[in-house]
Write a protein that holds these residues in place. Structure first.
Motif, PDB file in Angstrom:
ATOM      1  N   MET A   1     -20.207 -55.389  24.451  1.00 32.84           N
ATOM      2  CA  MET A   1     -20.885 -56.677  24.531  1.00 32.84           C
ATOM      3  C   MET A   1     -20.377 -57.460  25.731  1.00 32.84           C
ATOM      4  O   MET A   1     -20.927 -58.508  26.088  1.00 32.84           O
ATOM      5  CB  MET A   1     -20.565 -57.466  23.250  1.00 32.84           C
ATOM      6  CG  MET A   1     -21.698 -58.227  22.662  1.00 32.84           C
ATOM      7  SD  MET A   1     -21.111 -59.010  21.151  1.00 32.84           S
ATOM      8  CE  MET A   1     -19.758 -60.013  21.773  1.00 32.84           C
TER       9      MET A   1
ATOM     10  N   ILE B   1     -17.679 -64.263  15.386  1.00 35.24           N
ATOM     11  CA  ILE B   1     -18.281 -63.918  16.669  1.00 35.24           C
ATOM     12  C   ILE B   1     -19.769 -64.232  16.669  1.00 35.24           C
ATOM     13  O   ILE B   1     -20.291 -64.847  17.600  1.00 35.24           O
ATOM     14  CB  ILE B   1     -18.067 -62.419  16.977  1.00 35.24           C
ATOM     15  CG1 ILE B   1     -16.574 -62.140  17.154  1.00 35.24           C
ATOM     16  CG2 ILE B   1     -18.818 -62.025  18.232  1.00 35.24           C
ATOM     17  CD1 ILE B   1     -16.234 -60.678  17.116  1.00 35.24           C
ATOM     18  N   ILE B   2     -20.417 -63.827  15.587  1.00 33.04           N
ATOM     19  CA  ILE B   2     -21.851 -64.108  15.497  1.00 33.04           C
ATOM     20  C   ILE B   2     -22.088 -65.612  15.565  1.00 33.04           C
ATOM     21  O   ILE B   2     -22.950 -66.088  16.318  1.00 33.04           O
ATOM     22  CB  ILE B   2     -22.435 -63.555  14.177  1.00 33.04           C
ATOM     23  CG1 ILE B   2     -22.195 -62.047  14.075  1.00 33.04           C
ATOM     24  CG2 ILE B   2     -23.931 -63.848  14.094  1.00 33.04           C
ATOM     25  CD1 ILE B   2     -22.684 -61.440  12.783  1.00 33.04           C
TER      26      ILE B   2
ATOM     27  N   PRO C   1     -27.097 -65.197  25.230  1.00 30.52           N
ATOM     28  CA  PRO C   1     -26.702 -65.112  23.818  1.00 30.52           C
ATOM     29  C   PRO C   1     -27.641 -64.241  22.986  1.00 30.52           C
ATOM     30  O   PRO C   1     -27.202 -63.551  22.073  1.00 30.52           O
ATOM     31  CB  PRO C   1     -26.734 -66.567  23.342  1.00 30.52           C
ATOM     32  CG  PRO C   1     -27.407 -67.343  24.406  1.00 30.52           C
ATOM     33  CD  PRO C   1     -27.274 -66.596  25.663  1.00 30.52           C
TER      34      PRO C   1
ATOM     35  N   GLU D   1     -24.832 -72.425  11.919  1.00 31.33           N
ATOM     36  CA  GLU D   1     -24.411 -71.150  12.510  1.00 31.33           C
ATOM     37  C   GLU D   1     -23.526 -70.316  11.589  1.00 31.33           C
ATOM     38  O   GLU D   1     -23.626 -69.094  11.554  1.00 31.33           O
ATOM     39  CB  GLU D   1     -23.720 -71.377  13.860  1.00 31.33           C
ATOM     40  CG  GLU D   1     -22.420 -72.151  13.781  1.00 31.33           C
ATOM     41  CD  GLU D   1     -22.346 -73.262  14.823  1.00 31.33           C
ATOM     42  OE1 GLU D   1     -23.417 -73.781  15.213  1.00 31.33           O
ATOM     43  OE2 GLU D   1     -21.237 -73.591  15.233  1.00 31.33           O
TER      44      GLU D   1
ATOM     45  N   LYS E   1     -26.833 -60.729  23.785  1.00 30.32           N
ATOM     46  CA  LYS E   1     -25.517 -60.488  23.203  1.00 30.32           C
ATOM     47  C   LYS E   1     -25.649 -60.145  21.732  1.00 30.32           C
ATOM     48  O   LYS E   1     -25.055 -59.185  21.235  1.00 30.32           O
ATOM     49  CB  LYS E   1     -24.668 -61.756  23.357  1.00 30.32           C
ATOM     50  CG  LYS E   1     -23.290 -61.518  23.929  1.00 30.32           C
ATOM     51  CD  LYS E   1     -22.500 -62.815  23.851  1.00 30.32           C
ATOM     52  CE  LYS E   1     -21.809 -63.110  25.159  1.00 30.32           C
ATOM     53  NZ  LYS E   1     -21.216 -64.460  25.168  1.00 30.32           N
ATOM     54  N   LEU E   2     -26.459 -60.932  21.047  1.00 27.35           N
ATOM     55  CA  LEU E   2     -26.651 -60.756  19.612  1.00 27.35           C
ATOM     56  C   LEU E   2     -27.291 -59.409  19.307  1.00 27.35           C
ATOM     57  O   LEU E   2     -26.858 -58.674  18.406  1.00 27.35           O
ATOM     58  CB  LEU E   2     -27.534 -61.895  19.084  1.00 27.35           C
ATOM     59  CG  LEU E   2     -27.416 -62.227  17.602  1.00 27.35           C
ATOM     60  CD1 LEU E   2     -25.988 -62.528  17.229  1.00 27.35           C
ATOM     61  CD2 LEU E   2     -28.323 -63.386  17.256  1.00 27.35           C
TER      62      LEU E   2
ATOM     63  N   GLU F   1     -23.650 -70.891  20.983  1.00 24.92           N
ATOM     64  CA  GLU F   1     -23.970 -70.781  22.405  1.00 24.92           C
ATOM     65  C   GLU F   1     -25.479 -70.904  22.630  1.00 24.92           C
ATOM     66  O   GLU F   1     -25.936 -71.679  23.473  1.00 24.92           O
ATOM     67  CB  GLU F   1     -23.484 -69.397  22.883  1.00 24.92           C
ATOM     68  CG  GLU F   1     -22.826 -69.381  24.253  1.00 24.92           C
ATOM     69  CD  GLU F   1     -22.372 -67.963  24.563  1.00 24.92           C
ATOM     70  OE1 GLU F   1     -21.637 -67.390  23.714  1.00 24.92           O
ATOM     71  OE2 GLU F   1     -22.765 -67.421  25.610  1.00 24.92           O
ATOM     72  N   GLY F   2     -26.210 -70.120  21.832  1.00 28.92           N
ATOM     73  CA  GLY F   2     -27.673 -70.142  21.951  1.00 28.92           C
ATOM     74  C   GLY F   2     -28.248 -71.516  21.656  1.00 28.92           C
ATOM     75  O   GLY F   2     -29.198 -71.964  22.308  1.00 28.92           O
TER      76      GLY F   2
ATOM     77  N   ILE G   1     -21.818 -66.925  19.019  1.00 31.31           N
ATOM     78  CA  ILE G   1     -22.990 -66.595  19.842  1.00 31.31           C
ATOM     79  C   ILE G   1     -24.155 -67.519  19.497  1.00 31.31           C
ATOM     80  O   ILE G   1     -24.855 -68.025  20.375  1.00 31.31           O
ATOM     81  CB  ILE G   1     -23.405 -65.126  19.619  1.00 31.31           C
ATOM     82  CG1 ILE G   1     -22.281 -64.188  20.065  1.00 31.31           C
ATOM     83  CG2 ILE G   1     -24.671 -64.810  20.400  1.00 31.31           C
ATOM     84  CD1 ILE G   1     -22.530 -62.745  19.740  1.00 31.31           C
TER      85      ILE G   1
ATOM     86  N   GLU H   1     -24.516 -61.896  29.299  1.00 32.74           N
ATOM     87  CA  GLU H   1     -24.433 -63.355  29.360  1.00 32.74           C
ATOM     88  C   GLU H   1     -25.336 -64.029  28.329  1.00 32.74           C
ATOM     89  O   GLU H   1     -24.900 -64.869  27.561  1.00 32.74           O
ATOM     90  CB  GLU H   1     -24.828 -63.842  30.764  1.00 32.74           C
ATOM     91  CG  GLU H   1     -23.702 -63.718  31.799  1.00 32.74           C
ATOM     92  CD  GLU H   1     -22.491 -64.567  31.415  1.00 32.74           C
ATOM     93  OE1 GLU H   1     -22.681 -65.701  30.922  1.00 32.74           O
ATOM     94  OE2 GLU H   1     -21.342 -64.085  31.607  1.00 32.74           O
TER      95      GLU H   1
END
Lengths: 193, 193
Positions: free
Chosen positions: A70, A127-128, A76, A146, A79-80, A134-135, A131, A74
């Motif tokens: 991962m 971690i999820i 999100p 989240e 990434k997910l 971030e999104g 992300i 960059e």
DNA sequence: CCCTTGTAAACTATTATAGTGTTTTAGTTC
DNA sequence: GAACTAAAACACTATAATAGTTTACAAGGG
């Protein structure tokens, strides 16, 4: 020597996976890896400690691999998607970690059961969640909770990984298909329209 | 009740297949099939007797199935081909009997090991030998030593059944292919040109 | 009621196992 | 080759598990 330690743990992993905690004996382990029982007890306090160390090792390995896949991404969303792909793949590859996450009691002594099974769970969920945050900050994701969504997402692809049990691999493309449905589902649930 | 007996043996089979003789306990068996240990010991003298009974049952079942698939066929050559086909198929279906024939030590206590593993072996070999003798008498087969050839043939398709271990089922047609090669090989070895 | 049939659980003798010393062996350095 | 080191091999103990037995009890059936 960390080498010896890992060789022991490799054998423990195999035995544990086949026979579970109770049916795995220290004598077998020592015979398996041609290391004297005495030496094993120099590396680990006792049987439970040994198994705990194995859990920790396996969890770290999983995290490392999932991370490394991962790394450079960059966006999100991307990434997910990558996270889901890698996780599903890895959980399918490594039956042991799947059972660990599933909280398969046979692997543990009664004591360990509650103490360590949530080890990766929480980490992956964090971690999820990160992300997703971030999104959200980039205005790409909807304003969802989240932590809760991360938890839901994790439980979802965990469930998708378990599906493997009992099936044969003619289903390889169907696995791919399910993974895509899952990704689609998750993405639609959080991405802004 | 023969019903109860078989229910017990079914559970023994499963446990034995998973964990082997030593790692299978009577308490587990009794819990598995919700029958008190007392009752189990009314049906079987002891643990070894129980496992022996399972072996005998499984062997008989195998023989019956293999026989029933061969029943009406007249021509010894056809009979032989059918025998090979059914055996290979059945041994693949039932991992347990394959391990039994393979003389997988984990299934037995040390005592049983030598005593019972040849149970079907001999019976199947006799059948093969009888078929070969039939073929010889009808002038269709070459004048081979039927016992030795039957033994060789049996060992051959036993080996072909074992091949399964470790492979996945994408190989289903390859299995078919191997079986055909085997049949071809055996036939050519004994049929008159 | 008694008789059978089976369960649940307590019990014992035996065995297996976790965990510790003690002795041997193999390899290494001086 | 002596002296040293690390790990294997073996032996041992206290404890736990297990095969097999016995007892007490419950459910049904005649």
């Amino acid at each position: 020597m960390d080498d010896v330690r890992n060789r022991i743990l490799d054998n423990v992993k195999e035995r544990l996976d086949r026979f579970g905690f109770k049916k795995t004996t220290m004598d077998e382990i020592s015979k398996d890896c041609k290391i004297s029982k005495k030496t094993i007890y120099e590396h680990f306090k006792d049987k439970e400690d040994m198994v705990t160390c194995l859990f920790v090792r396996e969890c770290h390995k999983a995290m490392e691999i999932i991370f490394s896949h991962m790394g450079e991404i960059e966006d999100p969303l991307e990434k997910l998607i990558q996270l889901i792909r890698t996780s599903v793949w890895y959980f399918r590859e490594d039956i042991f970690i799947t059972r660990l996450l599933k909280n398969d009691e046979a692997l543990y002594s009664a004591f360990l059961s509650r103490k360590y099974h949530a080890l990766i769970d929480q980490e992956i969920i964090s971690i999820i969640a990160a992300i997703i945050r971030e999104g959200k900050e980039q205005g790409k994701f909807r304003d969802v909770d989240e932590r809760v969504v991360a938890y839901a997402g994790f439980k979802l692809f965990q469930a998708f990984s378990y599906m493997r049990t009992g099936e044969f691999d003619e289903e390889k493309d169907r696995q791919e298909y399910y993974t895509n449905v899952l990704i689609d589902f998750v993405i639609n649930a959080i991405v802004k329209k």
